[in-house]
Write an enzyme that holds these catalytic residues in place. Structure first.
Site, PDB file in Angstrom:
ATOM      1  N   HIS A   1       0.785  -1.211   0.089  1.00 24.25           N
ATOM      2  CA  HIS A   1       0.026   0.127   0.059  1.00 24.25           C
ATOM      3  C   HIS A   1       0.964   1.355   0.186  1.00 24.25           C
ATOM      4  CE1 HIS A   1      -3.716  -2.132   0.932  1.00 24.25           C
ATOM      5  NE2 HIS A   1      -2.737  -3.137   1.669  1.00 24.25           N
TER       6      HIS A   1
ATOM      7  N   SER B   1      16.118  17.356 -18.210  1.00 25.46           N
ATOM      8  CA  SER B   1      15.372  18.606 -18.251  1.00 25.46           C
ATOM      9  C   SER B   1      16.150  19.640 -19.039  1.00 25.46           C
ATOM     10  CB  SER B   1      15.356  19.117 -16.617  1.00 25.46           C
ATOM     11  OG  SER B   1      14.922  20.410 -16.763  1.00 25.46           O
TER      12      SER B   1
ATOM     13  N   LYS C   1      19.937  17.151 -13.954  1.00 23.71           N
ATOM     14  CA  LYS C   1      18.723  16.156 -13.652  1.00 23.71           C
ATOM     15  C   LYS C   1      18.935  15.055 -14.696  1.00 23.71           C
ATOM     16  CE  LYS C   1      13.628  16.515 -12.563  1.00 23.71           C
ATOM     17  NZ  LYS C   1      13.072  15.361 -13.415  1.00 23.71           N
TER      18      LYS C   1
ATOM     19  N   GLU D   1      10.041   4.697 -18.367  1.00 25.99           N
ATOM     20  CA  GLU D   1       9.009   5.560 -18.847  1.00 25.99           C
ATOM     21  C   GLU D   1       8.867   4.945 -20.100  1.00 25.99           C
ATOM     22  OE1 GLU D   1      10.349   9.630 -16.514  1.00 25.99           O
ATOM     23  OE2 GLU D   1      10.743   9.598 -18.525  1.00 25.99           O
TER      24      GLU D   1
END
Length: 473
Positions: free
Chosen positions: A193, A323, A329, A336
């Site tokens: 959870h 980025s 970054k 993805e």
């Protein structure tokens, strides 16, 4: 397509009349009509699907030549033309849009015309002289769109699985198993959870993913067995009209030799031509794989989240700047990417399911959609898994200190105390720890619930996170 001299034309004729065809084109009048009728997506047939259709034409030409249905000279010319296409030539001549005439007649005739015209050239004749070699009477002898296209979907699916998806899955499983061994001694906090749970081994996370993919490989291999049953030889409606009695058996043998996969003629040709169930079955297995791949990619992204404000239990290899505005970054782009591919595969599966139920009587007219979506699903899944393995999985590293810190700080360690101090006492200890910031060990000792020696033994992270031994063997 390659540049063609549009000032030069040949005249071709079909049942609807005459048309001018660019002299350099290997396709013919029916293909031309299809390009005019279906300017839909600009998406041309997949290379694997073209290969499948051309392999069928090669096999049928050999069989029909052996059985005396067409002359040896014509048979050999068609086979040579097919071999040229299979070697990479004339690929720009397959031009019909994916969204086209029902059942795939336009694409089918595109193949017939290209092979007929190239075969004519090989015999020293002019393209378009269909009295000598006809797309319909010779290249398509004993065949129909209705039995060729479902067979092409079968062959295309098998080729794509063997070339793309099965090797990619095997490599991914091997990479995950390697990481499982490397990370086996690293203890981390489990999470259910998205909340703290009992400790687990990082290596077992990777081993679990490897097992999940291995199970899917078996499921897809099992489902693909349906693709090996061919309705080829059923002709227009499954009766075998205009075919030699031995034709369907010989074609299955030749195709088996050509692709290196055992094939056999279906026990009931009409059933094999009408039902799209084999394609739905394979597509469903692909969707099932895609769903678990999304879960695994999400896990990788969560475990790599950070670097300062997330879990950062593992480090995925940085493969490109993440980025356009934030320097330094890096994003989990490979994870993805594979999720996006999986979503597309799930969408294709829905389209295949709708298309499969849309047949009427002796024919399903939605086969072009099924062909593209199924083969494309296999290929993009295989390519995506391969890229994920090479660019991500093999380069993953572990942050063992971070993993251990989370495991030691997890309130879920209190679970191990249940059988020693009881569930209610354990719940009270957890609540006090959360409210006061004191460690579980400190509170248990302060309350006199266990001795220090007993507590050390019960809260042994190595022991708590060990997997049970499988004695089933």
């Amino acid at each position: 397509m390659t540049e063609i001299d549009n000032a030069a034309y040949r005249i071709e004729k079909d049942s609807m009349g005459e048309r001018q065809i660019p002299a350099g084109a290997y396709y013919g009048i029916q293909t031309l009509r299809a390009t005019e009728n279906f300017p839909i997506s600009g998406i041309k047939p997949l290379s694997t699907y073209v290969d499948a259709g051309v392999l069928i034409k090669k096999a049928t030409a050999i069989a029909n030549g052996e059985l005396g249905c067409i002359s040896k000279e014509i048979s050999q010319a068609i086979v040579q033309a097919a071999d040229e296409v299979l070697s990479g030539k004339l690929r720009d001549q397959f031009v019909v849009d994916v969204y086209q005439a029902g059942a795939g007649t336009s694409h089918h005739m595109n193949i017939n015309e290209v092979l007929a015209n190239r075969a004519l050239e090989l015999l020293g004749d002019e393209k378009g002289n269909y009295k000598r070699i006809s797309p319909n009477d010779h290249v398509n002898y004993g065949q129909s769109t209705n039995d060729v296209i479902p067979t092409a979907i079968r062959i295309g699916g098998l080729l794509a699985l063997e070339k793309t998806l099965f090797p990619a899955l095997s490599d991914a499983i091997a990479a995950l198993d390697t990481k499982a061994e490397q990370f086996q001694d690293i203890v981390k906090s489990g999470r259910t959870h998205l909340q703290d749970a009992v400790p687990v081994r990082l290596g077992e996370n990777f081993r679990a993913w490897a097992q999940i993919l291995a199970d899917h490989l078996v499921r897809i291999e099992t489902a693909s067995g349906d693709l090996a049953l061919l309705g080829l030889g059923g002709s227009a409606a499954g009766t075998g009209l205009n075919t030699h009695p031995q034709y369907r058996f010989r074609v299955a043998e030749i195709l088996s030799e050509l692709i290196g996969i055992p094939l056999r003629t279906a026990p009931h040709l009409m059933a094999a031509m009408q039902s799209m169930a084999p394609f739905v079955n394979v597509s469903g297995a692909l969707r099932n794989l895609a769903q678990d791949l999304v879960k695994i990619s999400s896990d990788l992204r969560l475990m790599d989240s950070g670097p300062k404000t997330g879990f950062k239990e593992i480090q995925l290899p940085p493969v490109q700047p993440g980025s356009s505005i934030m320097p330094g970054k890096y994003n989990p782009v490979m994870a993805e990417m594979i999720s996006m591919v999986c979503f597309q595969v799930m969408g294709y599966d829905t389209a295949i399911a709708f298309a499969a139920q849309a047949g009427q009587l002796e024919l399903n007219v939605m086969m072009p959609l099924i062909a593209y979506d199924l083969i494309h699903s296999i290929e993009i899944l295989g390519n995506a898994i391969s890229a994920l393995t090479q660019q991500c999985l093999v380069g993953i590293t572990a942050n063992s200190d971070r993993c251990l810190a989370y495991a030691e700080g997890s309130l879920a360690l209190v679970t191990a105390l249940n059988t020693h101090i009881g569930y209610l006492n354990a719940a009270a200890v957890a609540k006090e720890s959360l409210e006061t910031g004191k460690s579980l060990r400190q509170i248990v000792l302060e309350r006199g619930l266990m001795s220090a020696e007993e507590l050390a033994q019960v809260l042994d992270l190595e022991k708590m996170s060990a997997m049970p031994v499988n004695n089933s063997d």
